[in-house]
Design a protein around this motif. Structure first.
Motif, PDB file in Angstrom:
ATOM      1  N   PHE A 107      39.928  46.127  53.982  1.00 61.90           N
ATOM      2  CA  PHE A 107      40.159  45.850  52.626  1.00 61.90           C
ATOM      3  C   PHE A 107      40.095  47.336  51.747  1.00 61.90           C
ATOM      4  CE2 PHE A 107      38.312  44.386  48.696  1.00 61.90           C
ATOM      5  CZ  PHE A 107      39.467  43.859  48.222  1.00 61.90           C
ATOM      6  N   ILE A 114      46.604  51.169  47.396  1.00 64.64           N
ATOM      7  CA  ILE A 114      47.273  50.310  46.471  1.00 64.64           C
ATOM      8  C   ILE A 114      47.221  50.728  45.091  1.00 64.64           C
ATOM      9  CG2 ILE A 114      47.530  48.022  44.989  1.00 64.64           C
ATOM     10  CD1 ILE A 114      46.980  46.616  47.831  1.00 64.64           C
TER      11      ILE A 114
ATOM     12  N   PHE B   7      48.757  41.355  42.760  1.00 64.43           N
ATOM     13  CA  PHE B   7      49.141  40.336  43.812  1.00 64.43           C
ATOM     14  C   PHE B   7      48.790  40.955  45.342  1.00 64.43           C
ATOM     15  CE2 PHE B   7      51.260  38.792  40.304  1.00 64.43           C
ATOM     16  CZ  PHE B   7      51.041  37.407  40.394  1.00 64.43           C
ATOM     17  N   LEU B   8      49.001  42.195  45.085  1.00 60.06           N
ATOM     18  CA  LEU B   8      48.973  42.943  46.665  1.00 60.06           C
ATOM     19  C   LEU B   8      47.515  42.990  46.825  1.00 60.06           C
ATOM     20  CD1 LEU B   8      51.198  45.829  46.488  1.00 60.06           C
ATOM     21  CD2 LEU B   8      51.546  43.895  47.355  1.00 60.06           C
ATOM     22  N   ILE B   9      46.651  43.130  45.883  1.00 59.68           N
ATOM     23  CA  ILE B   9      44.983  43.060  46.369  1.00 59.68           C
ATOM     24  C   ILE B   9      44.593  41.832  46.716  1.00 59.68           C
ATOM     25  CG2 ILE B   9      42.966  43.444  45.250  1.00 59.68           C
ATOM     26  CD1 ILE B   9      43.856  45.707  43.638  1.00 59.68           C
ATOM     27  N   ILE B  10      45.154  40.668  45.940  1.00 62.40           N
ATOM     28  CA  ILE B  10      44.669  39.238  46.581  1.00 62.40           C
ATOM     29  C   ILE B  10      45.125  39.322  48.145  1.00 62.40           C
ATOM     30  CG2 ILE B  10      45.396  36.848  46.344  1.00 62.40           C
ATOM     31  CD1 ILE B  10      43.601  37.995  44.001  1.00 62.40           C
ATOM     32  N   ALA B  12      45.429  41.449  50.073  1.00 62.47           N
ATOM     33  CA  ALA B  12      44.603  42.482  50.864  1.00 62.47           C
ATOM     34  C   ALA B  12      43.331  41.614  51.322  1.00 62.47           C
ATOM     35  CB  ALA B  12      44.449  43.729  50.277  1.00 62.47           C
ATOM     36  N   ALA B  13      42.879  40.902  50.268  1.00 62.30           N
ATOM     37  CA  ALA B  13      41.558  40.265  50.348  1.00 62.30           C
ATOM     38  C   ALA B  13      41.713  38.988  51.190  1.00 62.30           C
ATOM     39  CB  ALA B  13      41.124  39.762  49.117  1.00 62.30           C
ATOM     40  N   LEU B  14      42.873  38.526  51.256  1.00 57.48           N
ATOM     41  CA  LEU B  14      43.094  37.209  52.236  1.00 57.48           C
ATOM     42  C   LEU B  14      42.986  37.901  53.509  1.00 57.48           C
ATOM     43  CD1 LEU B  14      45.702  34.885  50.616  1.00 57.48           C
ATOM     44  CD2 LEU B  14      43.482  34.185  51.341  1.00 57.48           C
TER      45      LEU B  14
END
Lengths: 171, 103
Positions: A107, A114, B7-10, B12-14
């Motif tokens: 993560f 990112i 949205f990319l971080i969401i 990545a968390a998923l």
């Protein structure tokens, strides 16, 4: 949709999706995990709709929440877990630590890459919605072969699943 | 204003949550739940890149996700059938009990 409304929708969806996903992977009772998974799928469908892909959002609700989550619930109820859910102990947490550490590292690596890339900061070009008519047209013209192969794949998966789960009566 | 990285971080968390479930849980159904979460996060990435990409009218991301959902449904059906088969054989869903190929 105005910027504030979109941001509020984004925040609510983030809370619901990540909370449900966290519950789905961490709860001890596996029935609760299956139900939380369905809620996480609903949150992802909300993200699709927020991003302007309404059709995919409804397909997600139909296929994931309506079929895959229900199928998982069926299998949970068909298979009995080995005894009652075990209580939380620090010994179990310690055994899970390497896995949790690797997942956290993944993560962090993704998030840092990112955050450090400039090209991802741009906003959306315009309010591009997807028209279902254009989507259907593309499916039967330029993407006809993948569509047919998907049909064959689903048939094969259906037959394979039935064969696997059939009763073994020859021995 | 919402940008692509939100949205990319969401996503990545998923993905990481699903990955953690695959790595730490001992129940095969929980491992399948983790795989489904990782698949969902990949689909979310496709939709996000399609929406913020230079040419949303090409619909590439949307079409890819449609096919991906169909393949994921097939994968879930076969995977769950395998779990039923394994459960019938070993009378358990815990991976500790599936040690037939353990050297």
């Amino acid at each position: 949709m105005s910027t504030t409304a979109a941001f509020i929708a984004y925040s609510v969806l983030t809370l619901v999706t990540l909370g449900a996903a966290l519950a789905a992977v961490s709860l001890r009772n596996i029935v609760h995990c299956g139900l939380s998974l369905a809620l996480a799928f609903v949150g992802v469908a909300g993200f699709y709709i927020l991003l302007g892909a309404e059709f995919v959002g409804f397909i997600q609700l139909l296929v994931y929440v309506g079929a895959v989550a229900v199928l998982i619930m069926f299998v949970i109820l068909l298979t009995r877990p080995d005894g009652d859910p075990q209580p939380f102990t620090f010994d179990r947490l310690r055994r899970a630590l390497p896995g949790l550490g690797i997942a956290l590292a993944v993560f962090l690596v993704i998030t840092i890459s990112i955050r450090t890339s400039e090209s991802l900061r741009a906003g959306a070009p315009d309010d591009a919605g997807v028209s279902i008519e254009a989507l259907g047209h593309k499916l039967v013209t330029s993407h006809l072969l993948p569509l047919q192969i998907t049909g064959v794949l689903l048939t094969a998966a259906l037959i394979g699943a039935v064969l696997f789960a059939m009763k073994e009566d020859n021995n | 204003m919402l940008t692509l990285e939100f949205f990319l971080i969401i996503s990545a968390a998923l993905f990481s949550l699903g990955f953690a479930a695959v790595l730490t849980r001992r129940n095969v159904i929980m491992i399948l739940i983790g795989i489904e979460l990782m698949l969902s996060s990949a689909n979310l990435n496709f939709i996000a890149f399609w929406r913020f990409g230079p040419d949303p009218d090409a619909l590439t991301g949307v079409l890819f996700v449609l096919f991906s959902i169909a393949v994921a449904a097939a994968e879930a059906a076969v995977g769950l059938a395998l779990i039923i088969l394994i459960y019938r054989h070993f009378k358990s869903t815990n991976t500790f009990n599936f040690s037939l190929l353990n050297g």
